[in-house]
Design an enzyme around this catalytic site. Structure first.
Site, PDB file in Angstrom:
ATOM      1  N   HIS A 137      41.964  28.760  47.709  1.00  0.00           N
ATOM      2  CA  HIS A 137      41.295  29.032  46.406  1.00  0.00           C
ATOM      3  C   HIS A 137      40.644  27.778  45.759  1.00  0.00           C
ATOM      4  O   HIS A 137      41.226  26.734  45.966  1.00  0.00           O
ATOM      5  CB  HIS A 137      42.200  29.493  45.499  1.00  0.00           C
ATOM      6  CG  HIS A 137      41.868  30.494  44.133  1.00  0.00           C
ATOM      7  ND1 HIS A 137      41.553  29.653  42.962  1.00  0.00           N
ATOM      8  CD2 HIS A 137      41.781  31.678  43.687  1.00  0.00           C
ATOM      9  CE1 HIS A 137      41.048  30.289  41.994  1.00  0.00           C
ATOM     10  NE2 HIS A 137      41.326  31.590  42.500  1.00  0.00           N
ATOM     11  N   ASP A 214      50.639  25.927  46.625  1.00  0.00           N
ATOM     12  CA  ASP A 214      50.233  27.113  45.599  1.00  0.00           C
ATOM     13  C   ASP A 214      50.811  28.418  45.760  1.00  0.00           C
ATOM     14  O   ASP A 214      50.413  28.907  46.587  1.00  0.00           O
ATOM     15  CB  ASP A 214      48.775  27.035  45.821  1.00  0.00           C
ATOM     16  CG  ASP A 214      47.713  27.977  45.042  1.00  0.00           C
ATOM     17  OD1 ASP A 214      48.579  29.050  44.553  1.00  0.00           O
ATOM     18  OD2 ASP A 214      46.768  28.320  45.169  1.00  0.00           O
ATOM     19  N   GLN A 217      49.809  33.495  45.025  1.00  0.00           N
ATOM     20  CA  GLN A 217      49.945  34.991  45.576  1.00  0.00           C
ATOM     21  C   GLN A 217      51.243  35.125  46.106  1.00  0.00           C
ATOM     22  O   GLN A 217      51.333  36.442  46.911  1.00  0.00           O
ATOM     23  CB  GLN A 217      48.695  34.982  46.647  1.00  0.00           C
ATOM     24  CG  GLN A 217      47.354  35.033  46.008  1.00  0.00           C
ATOM     25  CD  GLN A 217      47.184  36.175  45.062  1.00  0.00           C
ATOM     26  OE1 GLN A 217      47.799  37.195  45.081  1.00  0.00           O
ATOM     27  NE2 GLN A 217      46.101  35.934  44.283  1.00  0.00           N
ATOM     28  N   LYS A 240      50.307  37.028  37.541  1.00  0.00           N
ATOM     29  CA  LYS A 240      50.134  37.557  38.780  1.00  0.00           C
ATOM     30  C   LYS A 240      51.634  38.073  39.015  1.00  0.00           C
ATOM     31  O   LYS A 240      51.886  38.671  40.569  1.00  0.00           O
ATOM     32  CB  LYS A 240      49.594  36.815  39.745  1.00  0.00           C
ATOM     33  CG  LYS A 240      47.906  36.092  39.719  1.00  0.00           C
ATOM     34  CD  LYS A 240      47.528  35.568  40.754  1.00  0.00           C
ATOM     35  CE  LYS A 240      46.462  34.633  40.297  1.00  0.00           C
ATOM     36  NZ  LYS A 240      45.150  35.604  40.622  1.00  0.00           N
ATOM     37  N   CYS A 378      36.857  33.708  44.434  1.00  0.00           N
ATOM     38  CA  CYS A 378      36.977  32.184  44.452  1.00  0.00           C
ATOM     39  C   CYS A 378      37.441  31.459  45.584  1.00  0.00           C
ATOM     40  O   CYS A 378      38.286  30.450  45.482  1.00  0.00           O
ATOM     41  CB  CYS A 378      38.125  31.844  43.331  1.00  0.00           C
ATOM     42  SG  CYS A 378      37.719  32.497  41.661  1.00  0.00           S
TER      43      CYS A 378
HETATM   44  C1  LIG Z   1      45.754  31.511  45.677  1.00  0.00           C
HETATM   45  C2  LIG Z   1      45.400  31.091  44.457  1.00  0.00           C
HETATM   46  N1  LIG Z   1      45.619  30.050  43.674  1.00  0.00           N
HETATM   47  C3  LIG Z   1      45.189  29.854  42.529  1.00  0.00           C
HETATM   48  C4  LIG Z   1      44.740  30.736  41.600  1.00  0.00           C
HETATM   49  C5  LIG Z   1      44.487  30.381  40.328  1.00  0.00           C
HETATM   50  O1  LIG Z   1      45.287  31.010  39.514  1.00  0.00           O
HETATM   51  P1  LIG Z   1      45.111  30.950  38.043  1.00  0.00           P
HETATM   52  O2  LIG Z   1      43.376  31.292  37.679  1.00  0.00           O
HETATM   53  O3  LIG Z   1      46.134  31.798  37.260  1.00  0.00           O
HETATM   54  O4  LIG Z   1      45.225  29.468  37.498  1.00  0.00           O
HETATM   55  C6  LIG Z   1      44.600  32.222  42.329  1.00  0.00           C
HETATM   56  C7  LIG Z   1      44.212  33.344  41.158  1.00  0.00           C
HETATM   57  O5  LIG Z   1      43.414  33.920  41.631  1.00  0.00           O
HETATM   58  C8  LIG Z   1      45.006  32.311  43.553  1.00  0.00           C
HETATM   59  O6  LIG Z   1      44.891  33.461  43.994  1.00  0.00           O
END
Ligand SMILES: Cc1ncc(COP(=O)(O)O)c(C=O)c1O
Lengths: 420, 148
Positions: A137, A214, A217, A240, A378
Site C-alpha cells: 500500500h 503492516d 488487512q 478496519k 492506493c
Molecule cells: C495494507 C494497508 N496498509 C496501510 C493502510 C493504511 O491504513 P490507514 O489509512 O488506516 O492508515 C491500508 C488501508 O487502506 C492498507 O490496506
C-alpha cells in the site's frame, strides 16, 4: 502455545458464525441505497461498526469524558483507566509481552511513519537498504522513500509472481549485509495475498535486519501473535477492525522503543521541561505527544472485545467460505479476470471485466446497492505490475452473507448487460 | 436496465464508449497537445489538435478511461472540430456548468447526454477530464508543445 489454544477453544465454542445475529449488531447495514438493500463489500477500505462500539463511544462522551494522564479528579481518573485498559486489550489481542510496547497512533499510516522517522532517521546510513515489496500500500512505500531521501539509504523491492505470491527467490536474493529493515504487509489490500511473514521475519533476522509488518488487512481476518511472529514492529488501524477511525496501534519490541527518540514533541510525552533541557517519558507515552484520541482507543478496545467474543478463527472461516463461493461464481463470468489468485488469501476479490472499466462496474453495482471499491486501491505499483489501470474490489467481513455474494455476481452480470 | 442507470449510461454514451470518435488519433501537424490524468481513478488522456488561424481544424485523443470519460472525450472531439478557440472555451464553460450546477447556459446539443452524470458526484471528474485537457492544450503556445 496457550493463547493459540485459547483462541482455538473460543472458535470451537462459536463453531459457525450466526451471521443474522451478528448483522443485527451493525446499524449501518440495515439501510437501502438507490432503493436496494445495502450490500456492503468495501470492508478492506473500512468496516462498519457494531453498536457495542458505537455505544462505548457514546457512553464515554456522556459520562467519562476528561483528559488523560493529567488530572486528579474523578472523571480524569476514569478516562485514564479506560484508556489504559484499552491498551491492555490491544496487548492481549496481539499477544504482546508488555503494554509498554503498545503505542496508540492515528492508524497504520502514522505507525509506519513513526518507525521511519524515529527509528529510521536515527539508525540508517547511506547505502543501508530498506526492503519493501511490489504489493505494498502507498503508506508502506512513501514513508520509506522519504526516509531514503533523508538518509541516503536505498529502497529495494521484492517482486511478486503473477498469482500474487511474493517471489521467495527474489526476497532471498535481496536480503543481505546491507539490509537494515524489511517492511511488508501481512496481507495485501489489492490482491488479498496472505504473505508468509513468519518465515520472512526469520530470514531477515538471520541477516541482522529488523522487520515491520503492516497488519492493516490482517487483524480483522486472522489471529495475530506478535510473539510467535517475532516481528519487531506491527502496525494496524482500528477502523478496519470494526473500531473507530482516527485510532491505530504500533506494536514495537520494548528494547527498540526504549532507544528510539520521540516522533513528535509536546505535552504528555515529557518528564521534565525547562528551556535548557527536556527529558522524555518512557515508552509508550514518549510516542504519544498531545491529547490522544481517547474515545477512539476506548472504542477500539470495545471492537477487540467484539471480535474476541466471536473468535478470530470462526471469523476467518466464515470469510473464507464467502471467498471460495464468490471466487467460484465470478470465475464463471466470461471476460472476467481475477487479479490476485494466491493459494492463501483473505476475503479480497480484485477483478477486471473485459470492455467495462472498473469505474463503470462500481457505479452499476452501486445502483444495485452493492458497495465495492474501484480504482488503484492506493497501490499504483500493483496496477502497473498487472497492467491494469484500475480494478474493482469486493472485500468480505464477518457480517457478509451468501446472499450478498449472489447480489455481487448478479450485479456484475448486469454491468456486462449494459455494456454488452 | 433500470431507469436510473439509463439516465447515466444513455445510448449515446454507450455508443461513444464502444466506438470512440477520433480515438487513438493524433492529427497530422498537431501543434497543441496536453496530457490529462485523474490520479483518483487512473483515467489518462492525451488530447492533440491542430490550430490554424484560431480554428481547431483537427483533433484527436489517446489513452484509456472509463465509459463516461471516454464518451465525453469522444463527443468533445466531434463538437470542437471546426470551432474557434473562443467557441471551444465557451463550450467548456457550458459543459462545466451542466455537470456541476443547474442549467448549462445555452443549448448543448448532443452534449446534453452528459447531464445525467451530475447525479453521480464521484463521476463528474471523469466527464470533465478531457475538457480540462483540451483547455490545457489550448493554453499552450504553438511551438512550445511537443507533438510527439
Ligand atoms: C495494507 C494497508 N496498509 C496501510 C493502510 C493504511 O491504513 P490507514 O489509512 O488506516 O492508515 C491500508 C488501508 O487502506 C492498507 O490496506
Amino acid at each position: 502455545m496457550t493463547t493459540a489454544a485459547g483462541k482455538r477453544h473460543s472458535a470451537a465454542r462459536v463453531d459457525a458464525l450466526d451471521v443474522q445475529r451478528v448483522r443485527a449488531d451493525f446499524p449501518a447495514l440495515h439501510q437501502t441505497v438507490h432503493g436496494q438493500p445495502l450490500v456492503y463489500l468495501d470492508n478492506a477500505a473500512t468496516t462498519q461498526k457494531p453498536r457495542q462500539v458505537i455505544e462505548t463511544l457514546d457512553r464515554y462522551y456522556r459520562s467519562d469524558n476528561a483528559n488523560v494522564h493529567r488530572g486528579v479528579h474523578a472523571l480524569s481518573e476514569r478516562a485514564t483507566a479506560a484508556y489504559e485498559t484499552a491498551r491492555e486489550k490491544v496487548r492481549k489481542f496481539l499477544n504482546a509481552p508488555s503494554v509498554q510496547e503498545i503505542v496508540f497512533v492515528r492508524g497504520t499510516t502514522e505507525g509506519i511513519n513513526l518507525v521511519a522517522q524515529s527509528w529510521g532517521r536515527t539508525n540508517l546510513r547511506p547505502d543501508d537498504e530498506v526492503v519493501i515489496t511490489e504489493t505494498e500500500h502507498h503508506s508502506n512505500i512513501v514513508p520509506w522513500q522519504m526516509l531514503c531521501g533523508q538518509t541516503g539509504a536505498q529502497l529495494r523491492i521484492v517482486p511478486v509472481e503473477n498469482n500474487g505470491v511474493l517471489s521467495a527467490e527474489g526476497y532471498a536474493q535481496i536480503l543481505g549485509r546491507r539490509t537494515r529493515l524489511v517492511a511488508v504487509s501481512h496481507c495485501s489490500n489489492a490482491l488479498g495475498t496472505i504473505n508468509p511473514v513468519k518465515r520472512m521475519i526469520s530470514q531477515a533476522h538471520e541477516v541482522g535486519a529488523l522487520v515491520l509488518v503492516d497488519g492493516a488487512q490482517a487483524v480483522a481476518h486472522l489471529p495475530v501473535d506478535v510473539r510467535d511472529l517475532d516481528c519487531d514492529f506491527y502496525a494496524f488501524s482500528g477502523h478496519k477492525l470494526y473500531g473507530p477511525t482516527g485510532i491505530g496501534v504500533l506494536y514495537a519490541k520494548r528494547a527498540l522503543l526504549q532507544e528510539m527518540p520521540p516522533y513528535q514533541g509536546g505535552g504528555e510525552m515529557v518528564k521534565h521541561v525547562s528551556f535548557d533541557r527536556t527529558s522524555y517519558l518512557d515508552p509508550p507515552l514518549r510516542f504519544e505527544a498531545g491529547t490522544p484520541d481517547i474515545a477512539g482507543a476506548i472504542g477500539l478496545g470495545a471492537a477487540i472485545d467484539y471480535v474476541d467474543a466471536l473468535g478470530s478463527e470462526a471469523i476467518g472461516r466464515h470469510e473464507q467460505e464467502l471467498l471460495m463461493l464468490a471466487t467460484a461464481a465470478i470465475s464463471r463470468i466470461p471476460g472476467l479476470r481475477i487479479i490476485g489468485t494466491a493459494p492463501e488469501k483473505t476475503g479480497i476479490l480484485s477483478f477486471v471485466l473485459d470492455g467495462v472499466h472498473a469505474h463503470d462496474v462500481g457505479t452499476i453495482l452501486d445502483m444495485q446497492g452493492v458497495a465495492v471499491r474501484v480504482g488503484h486501491h492506493c497501490a499504483m505499483p500493483v496496477m502497473q505490475r498487472y497492467c491494469v489501470p484500475a480494478t474493482a474490489r469486493a472485500s468480505f467481513a464477518l457480517y457478509n452473507t451468501r446472499e450478498e455474494v449472489d447480489a455481487l455476481v448478479a450485479g456484475i452480470y448486469r454491468a456486462k448487460e449494459v455494456f454488452g | 436496465m433500470t431507469a436510473d442507470l439509463r439516465s447515466l449510461y444513455e445510448e449515446v454514451i454507450l455508443d461513444h464508449n464502444r466506438n470512440p470518435r477520433n480515438f487513438q488519433y493524433a492529427p497530422p501537424g498537431a501543434n497543441h497537445v496536453a496530457h490529462g490524468y485523474n490520479p483518483l481513478c487512473g483515467d489518462e488522456f492525451t488530447v492533440s489538435l491542430r490550430l490554424e488561424n484560431g480554428v481547431v481544424t483537427d483533433i484527436g485523443f489517446e489513452g484509456a478511461g472509463c465509459a463516461i470519460s471516454t464518451a465525453s472525450a469522444s463527443l468533445m472531439t466531434e463538437i470542437v472540430k471546426g470551432k474557434t478557440v473562443e467557441e471551444a472555451r465557451a463550450l467548456f464553460e457550458s459543459v462545466h456548468g451542466l455537470l456541476t450546477s443547474e442549467g448549462s447556459g445555452g443549448p448543448m446539443g448532443k452534449l446534453q447526454v452528459l447531464a445525467g452524470v451530475r447525479e453521480y458526484p464521484a463521476r463528474v471528474k471523469c466527464a470533465t477530464l478531457a475538457w480540462h485537457t483540451l483547455q490545457a492544450a489550448l493554453r499552450k503556445e504553438q511551438g512550445t508543445v511537443s507533438t510527439e
